[in-house]
Design a protein around this motif. Structure first.
Motif, PDB file in Angstrom:
ATOM      1  N   VAL A 193       1.966  18.306   6.518  1.00  0.00           N
ATOM      2  CA  VAL A 193       1.846  17.009   5.829  1.00  0.00           C
ATOM      3  C   VAL A 193       3.132  16.684   5.083  1.00  0.00           C
ATOM      4  CG1 VAL A 193       0.550  15.681   4.122  1.00  0.00           C
ATOM      5  CG2 VAL A 193      -0.654  17.258   5.628  1.00  0.00           C
ATOM      6  N   GLU A 194       3.676  17.690   4.417  1.00  0.00           N
ATOM      7  CA  GLU A 194       4.920  17.469   3.671  1.00  0.00           C
ATOM      8  C   GLU A 194       6.041  17.008   4.612  1.00  0.00           C
ATOM      9  OE1 GLU A 194       7.304  19.720   0.054  1.00  0.00           O
ATOM     10  OE2 GLU A 194       5.812  20.806   1.244  1.00  0.00           O
ATOM     11  N   ALA A 195       6.105  17.631   5.778  1.00  0.00           N
ATOM     12  CA  ALA A 195       7.125  17.229   6.762  1.00  0.00           C
ATOM     13  C   ALA A 195       6.883  15.807   7.254  1.00  0.00           C
ATOM     14  CB  ALA A 195       7.118  18.213   7.934  1.00  0.00           C
ATOM     15  N   MET A 196       5.624  15.445   7.456  1.00  0.00           N
ATOM     16  CA  MET A 196       5.310  14.098   7.935  1.00  0.00           C
ATOM     17  C   MET A 196       5.605  13.045   6.870  1.00  0.00           C
ATOM     18  SD  MET A 196       1.947  14.483  10.361  1.00  0.00           S
ATOM     19  CE  MET A 196       0.967  15.615   9.384  1.00  0.00           C
ATOM     20  N   ILE A 197       5.351  13.392   5.607  1.00  0.00           N
ATOM     21  CA  ILE A 197       5.675  12.460   4.528  1.00  0.00           C
ATOM     22  C   ILE A 197       7.175  12.179   4.524  1.00  0.00           C
ATOM     23  CG2 ILE A 197       5.776  12.209   2.015  1.00  0.00           C
ATOM     24  CD1 ILE A 197       2.974  11.861   3.064  1.00  0.00           C
ATOM     25  N   GLN A 198       7.978  13.214   4.681  1.00  0.00           N
ATOM     26  CA  GLN A 198       9.436  13.053   4.707  1.00  0.00           C
ATOM     27  C   GLN A 198       9.889  12.255   5.931  1.00  0.00           C
ATOM     28  OE1 GLN A 198      10.940  17.046   4.481  1.00  0.00           O
ATOM     29  NE2 GLN A 198      10.327  17.329   2.341  1.00  0.00           N
ATOM     30  N   ALA A 199       9.119  12.324   7.004  1.00  0.00           N
ATOM     31  CA  ALA A 199       9.473  11.581   8.225  1.00  0.00           C
ATOM     32  C   ALA A 199       9.093  10.109   8.144  1.00  0.00           C
ATOM     33  CB  ALA A 199       8.796  12.225   9.433  1.00  0.00           C
ATOM     34  N   GLY A 200       8.372   9.692   7.091  1.00  0.00           N
ATOM     35  CA  GLY A 200       8.047   8.280   6.908  1.00  0.00           C
ATOM     36  C   GLY A 200       6.663   7.873   7.341  1.00  0.00           C
ATOM     37  N   VAL A 201       5.706   8.800   7.321  1.00  0.00           N
ATOM     38  CA  VAL A 201       4.360   8.466   7.781  1.00  0.00           C
ATOM     39  C   VAL A 201       3.697   7.416   6.884  1.00  0.00           C
ATOM     40  CG1 VAL A 201       3.149  10.281   6.500  1.00  0.00           C
ATOM     41  CG2 VAL A 201       2.228   9.503   8.677  1.00  0.00           C
ATOM     42  N   CYS A 202       4.005   7.410   5.582  1.00  0.00           N
ATOM     43  CA  CYS A 202       3.373   6.448   4.663  1.00  0.00           C
ATOM     44  C   CYS A 202       3.722   5.014   5.054  1.00  0.00           C
ATOM     45  CB  CYS A 202       3.799   6.715   3.227  1.00  0.00           C
ATOM     46  SG  CYS A 202       3.234   8.288   2.556  1.00  0.00           S
ATOM     47  N   GLN A 203       4.997   4.767   5.318  1.00  0.00           N
ATOM     48  CA  GLN A 203       5.422   3.415   5.681  1.00  0.00           C
ATOM     49  C   GLN A 203       4.762   2.950   6.968  1.00  0.00           C
ATOM     50  OE1 GLN A 203       7.274   5.973   4.696  1.00  0.00           O
ATOM     51  NE2 GLN A 203       9.265   5.380   3.866  1.00  0.00           N
ATOM     52  N   VAL A 204       4.703   3.830   7.963  1.00  0.00           N
ATOM     53  CA  VAL A 204       4.118   3.444   9.253  1.00  0.00           C
ATOM     54  C   VAL A 204       2.620   3.184   9.094  1.00  0.00           C
ATOM     55  CG1 VAL A 204       3.703   4.188  11.621  1.00  0.00           C
ATOM     56  CG2 VAL A 204       5.873   4.738  10.514  1.00  0.00           C
ATOM     57  N   PHE A 205       1.920   4.054   8.362  1.00  0.00           N
ATOM     58  CA  PHE A 205       0.483   3.853   8.145  1.00  0.00           C
ATOM     59  C   PHE A 205       0.219   2.541   7.415  1.00  0.00           C
ATOM     60  CE2 PHE A 205      -1.336   8.463   8.420  1.00  0.00           C
ATOM     61  CZ  PHE A 205      -1.011   8.469   9.763  1.00  0.00           C
ATOM     62  N   ALA A 206       1.035   2.238   6.413  1.00  0.00           N
ATOM     63  CA  ALA A 206       0.843   0.993   5.662  1.00  0.00           C
ATOM     64  C   ALA A 206       0.996  -0.220   6.575  1.00  0.00           C
ATOM     65  CB  ALA A 206       1.846   0.926   4.511  1.00  0.00           C
ATOM     66  N   LYS A 207       1.980  -0.171   7.461  1.00  0.00           N
ATOM     67  CA  LYS A 207       2.211  -1.281   8.393  1.00  0.00           C
ATOM     68  C   LYS A 207       1.045  -1.437   9.367  1.00  0.00           C
ATOM     69  CE  LYS A 207       5.932  -2.965  11.437  1.00  0.00           C
ATOM     70  NZ  LYS A 207       5.086  -3.662  12.366  1.00  0.00           N
ATOM     71  N   ILE A 208       0.539  -0.328   9.874  1.00  0.00           N
ATOM     72  CA  ILE A 208      -0.578  -0.394  10.827  1.00  0.00           C
ATOM     73  C   ILE A 208      -1.837  -0.919  10.138  1.00  0.00           C
ATOM     74  CG2 ILE A 208      -2.142   0.994  12.243  1.00  0.00           C
ATOM     75  CD1 ILE A 208       0.533   0.564  13.542  1.00  0.00           C
ATOM     76  N   LEU A 209      -2.123  -0.456   8.935  1.00  0.00           N
ATOM     77  CA  LEU A 209      -3.332  -0.905   8.230  1.00  0.00           C
ATOM     78  C   LEU A 209      -3.279  -2.395   7.926  1.00  0.00           C
ATOM     79  CD1 LEU A 209      -4.060   2.010   5.730  1.00  0.00           C
ATOM     80  CD2 LEU A 209      -5.420   1.341   7.715  1.00  0.00           C
ATOM     81  N   LYS A 210      -2.088  -2.945   7.863  1.00  0.00           N
ATOM     82  CA  LYS A 210      -1.956  -4.363   7.562  1.00  0.00           C
ATOM     83  C   LYS A 210      -1.925  -5.221   8.816  1.00  0.00           C
ATOM     84  CE  LYS A 210       1.785  -6.054   5.827  1.00  0.00           C
ATOM     85  NZ  LYS A 210       2.810  -6.898   5.170  1.00  0.00           N
ATOM     86  N   GLU A 211      -1.359  -4.703   9.909  1.00  0.00           N
ATOM     87  CA  GLU A 211      -1.111  -5.551  11.070  1.00  0.00           C
ATOM     88  C   GLU A 211      -1.662  -5.011  12.391  1.00  0.00           C
ATOM     89  OE1 GLU A 211       3.087  -5.857  11.203  1.00  0.00           O
ATOM     90  OE2 GLU A 211       3.273  -6.923   9.285  1.00  0.00           O
ATOM     91  N   GLY A 212      -2.051  -3.753  12.448  1.00  0.00           N
ATOM     92  CA  GLY A 212      -2.414  -3.153  13.726  1.00  0.00           C
ATOM     93  C   GLY A 212      -3.788  -3.533  14.231  1.00  0.00           C
ATOM     94  N   PRO A 213      -4.098  -3.153  15.479  1.00  0.00           N
ATOM     95  CA  PRO A 213      -5.450  -3.357  16.021  1.00  0.00           C
ATOM     96  C   PRO A 213      -6.469  -2.532  15.227  1.00  0.00           C
ATOM     97  CG  PRO A 213      -3.870  -2.755  17.739  1.00  0.00           C
ATOM     98  CD  PRO A 213      -3.202  -2.510  16.437  1.00  0.00           C
ATOM     99  N   MET A 214      -7.686  -3.035  15.117  1.00  0.00           N
ATOM    100  CA  MET A 214      -8.674  -2.361  14.271  1.00  0.00           C
ATOM    101  C   MET A 214      -9.004  -0.958  14.775  1.00  0.00           C
ATOM    102  SD  MET A 214     -12.436  -3.664  12.949  1.00  0.00           S
ATOM    103  CE  MET A 214     -11.772  -4.981  11.958  1.00  0.00           C
ATOM    104  N   LYS A 215      -9.008  -0.755  16.082  1.00  0.00           N
ATOM    105  CA  LYS A 215      -9.278   0.585  16.608  1.00  0.00           C
ATOM    106  C   LYS A 215      -8.248   1.587  16.106  1.00  0.00           C
ATOM    107  CE  LYS A 215     -11.821  -0.359  20.892  1.00  0.00           C
ATOM    108  NZ  LYS A 215     -11.840  -0.200  22.355  1.00  0.00           N
TER     109      LYS A 215
END
Length: 657
Positions: A221-243
């Protein structure tokens, strides 16, 4: 990459030296000629790799180049032995045939490795349908070769191939935590995040699932946080397909569960706001009374905000966006009569705004309060308590969401509630942000009419939020005031579940009521009787949690402990507690005797306690080592026994021992 181009220079130089030395060989000329041929093939591939260095997959490239350099070093030493000029050197230098065979094999493996590296790093068009296979370097660890191949396809493959590669990584991560660590080490997170942002829906789902499975390990998880997972998740939750959003919400819950330190990072990316928006969609009906402006500031903080025009303009824009976002939210019952839960919410809102001017005739309010809105509990939202309220966006757009199938909508709500549950666990700031939104009203509605998974996750989220409210007076007063519509709606549903004894939801609901013990008024007694009934011949865990919850009503820290103790006695709690102390399971006895002691301390003169022979029970318990190991419990037993002895010295004395 420049770094790879630099490290390729050494093996290319060695290959040229081997070729030159082979031409000068004076012994074993045939073997040296064969070595020269293989070295020239290898040199050609290395030069191709140098020209394409910017496209090479870095992790296997570094390892393959290192192995190739070692093979060329050994080949050069071997060839130099064959190029001696002196007679004595040629006579006494013995080169076994096995040495050449070993060098041939090493060079052949290097040729295979570099060739594989070039193929795997090629674009989808350049690679075609060619089967990549495993490089010789991964012969002893086939999984590593498979991981390299799938990650490379994720980066350069066609959309369909990338989807399949993500599914393969999901399978590997599911099979073994060790494989998951290798995926992280070999740079798989960046490729998965890229697919999550750019891929087709199925590929995005697979990528999110892979990240979810990789998130079971805190280091991952720590490695994924450093890779930018938060930004990508935030973008998907706002604009991505519901599935995809549903899988992302599930992944957030897994990452936070494994690595709680990332809670605040997710909140900083406005993920709480997006999750609450998904929870509210088709759950609570948008209503003008949900946002009420008032005539004057009611706090020092509001007065300070009144002098900051720039800040007010930002908040006004955010509120306007929020109203526009949710203007299309409809109640799931459509045009039919609202259900009982919705009636509770609507009536509460009407009572709350009874003195307000109707919206059709409302006069404009002073601009200094336009940045404030009223939360679901009737409290002004203080902007600095909810960082995500500063964001200009109001969560995912409703466009297209109405067209999703019911199963997808249900899954989205279940995963949003699950993510909020994990995010709220032990985090006061996030709990405050959640309660200042419409989430509490959503949880109340979903507890009544949601699917089982949605109800379970909602109950668990409420349990965590109320647990924080129990220990934070400010949160307790703001979010769970007795007059709060959200609080009333939540308590109503919690009590219904306790009365029905819904097995899957009973424990979290009992805990939640216990956490709220200090919020109830003296006139509110309806929550005591259902809890007392759970003491009578129920499962040990249920009885234990009921005892703990009732103790929070009866303990000295609760200002209304006398009223609550009277209600517990009136509901027949004394006799149930006596039976639990004597005949209950060991895990229940301590909590049962603790509750009994508090009742005895506060109401020692009650006849019901004498009839239940409470004094002998407490005296017996004080002699049991497993019930007196803690000094505080021993002191409580002693004080309760003294009080009962004083007030019931003439009462019946049982034959307990």
């Amino acid at each position: 990459m420049a770094e790879i181009k630099l490290i390729l220079a050494r093996p290319i130089q060695l290959a040229d030296q081997v070729t030159k030395a082979a031409d000068e060989a004076t012994s074993c000329k045939q073997e040296c000629a064969d070595l020269k041929g293989k070295t020239e093939r290898l040199a050609t591939l290395l030069r191709q790799a140098a020209r394409a260095s910017s496209d090479l997959y870095e992790r296997p490239a570094n390892r393959i180049i290192k192995e190739t350099e070692q093979a060329l070093d050994k080949a050069l030493l071997l060839v130099l032995k064959c190029s001696g000029n002196g007679l004595m050197k040629r006579v006494f230098t013995i080169i076994p045939a096995a040495a050449f065979r070993k060098s041939f094999s090493q060079l052949e493996n290097s040729i295979g490795d570099v060739s594989w590296l070039l193929r795997v790093s090629a674009s989808a068009e350049g690679r075609g349908d060619e089967y990549l296979g495993l490089p010789p370097i991964a012969a002893n660890e086939p999984i590593l070769g498979l991981i390299w191949e799938q990650i490379a396809i994720l980066s350069t493959g066609s959309p369909e191939d990338r989807t399949d590669a993500a599914a393969s990584l999901v399978s590997l991560a599911k099979d073994s935590d060790r494989y998951g660590k290798r995926i992280i080490e070999e740079g798989g997170v960046g490729a998965l995040l890229k697919l999550l942002k750019e891929g087709k829906v199925e590929g995005q789902e697979n990528a999110a699932n892979a990240i979810r499975l990789l998130g079971r390990d805190p280091e991952n998880v720590e490695a994924m946080i450093q890779a930018g997972v938060c930004q990508v998740f935030a973008k998907i939750l706002k604009e991505g397909p519901m599935k995809v959003q549903a899988v992302v919400a599930w992944a957030i819950s897994e990452l936070v569960s494994s690595y709680p330190k990332c809670q605040d990072l997710f909140e900083q990316h406005y993920i709480i706001r997006s999750l609450v928006s998904h929870l509210a969609f088709e759950t609570v009906q948008e209503h003008s009374k949900y946002n009420i402006t008032v005539n004057k500031a009611t706090s020092i903080h509001a007065l300070v905000l009144a002098n900051n025009a720039k800040t007010n303009n930002v908040y006004k824009a955010a509120d306007d966006d929020d109203r526009q976002l949710h203007s299309r939210i409809l109640h799931p019952m459509g045009n039919r009569t609202p259900n009982q839960m919705h009636a509770v919410v609507t009536n509460s809102m009407n009572m709350l705004s009874g003195g307000a001017v109707p919206s059709t005739t409302a006069t404009p309010q002073p601009s200094h309060m336009e940045g404030h809105s009223l939360s679901s509990n009737g409290k002004h939202i203080i902007p600095h308590h909810s960082p995500y309220l500063h964001h200009a966006h109001s969560g995912p757009s409703t466009k297209g969401r109405e067209l999703e199938d019911p199963a997808t909508k249900t899954k989205m709500k279940a995963m949003a509630a699950r993510a909020l549950w994990q995010l709220a666990k032990g985090n006061l700031t996030i709990c405050r942000s959640i309660t200042e939104s419409r989430a509490l009203l959503c949880f109340a509605v979903l507890l009544e009419k949601g699917e089982q998974e949605v109800r379970h996750n909602s109950a668990m989220a409420l349990m965590e939020i109320t647990a924080m409210a129990e220990h934070d007076p400010e949160l307790r007063r703001s979010a769970f005031k007795p007059t709060s519509p959200a609080c009333r709606a939540v308590v109503e549903q919690l009590l219904k579940i306790i009365e029905k004894e819904d097995a899957d939801l009973l424990i979290p609901c009992v805990k939640s009521i216990g956490h709220l013990a200090r919020t109830f008024r003296a006139t509110e007694k309806r929550m005591i009787t259902p809890l007392v009934q759970l003491l009578d011949e129920r499962e040990a865990e249920v009885s234990k949690e009921a005892c703990i919850a009732l103790t929070k009503f009866a303990c000295t820290d609760n200002f209304l402990h006398i009223n609550h103790c009277e209600e517990i006695i009136a509901a027949g709690g004394a006799k149930h507690l006596v039976q639990l102390v004597y005949f209950g399971e060991q895990s229940v006895k301590l909590d049962a005797v603790t509750l009994l002691c508090y009742i005895a301390l506060h109401l020692p003169d009650r006849e019901e306690l004498a009839r239940a022979e409470t004094l002998p029970v407490i005296e017996w318990a004080s002699k049991q080592s497993q019930l007196t190991q803690d000094e505080a419990h021993e002191r409580l037993l002693h004080e309760a026994a003294n009080k009962l002895e004083l007030f019931q010295s003439r009462g019946p004395r049982g034959g307990y021992h």
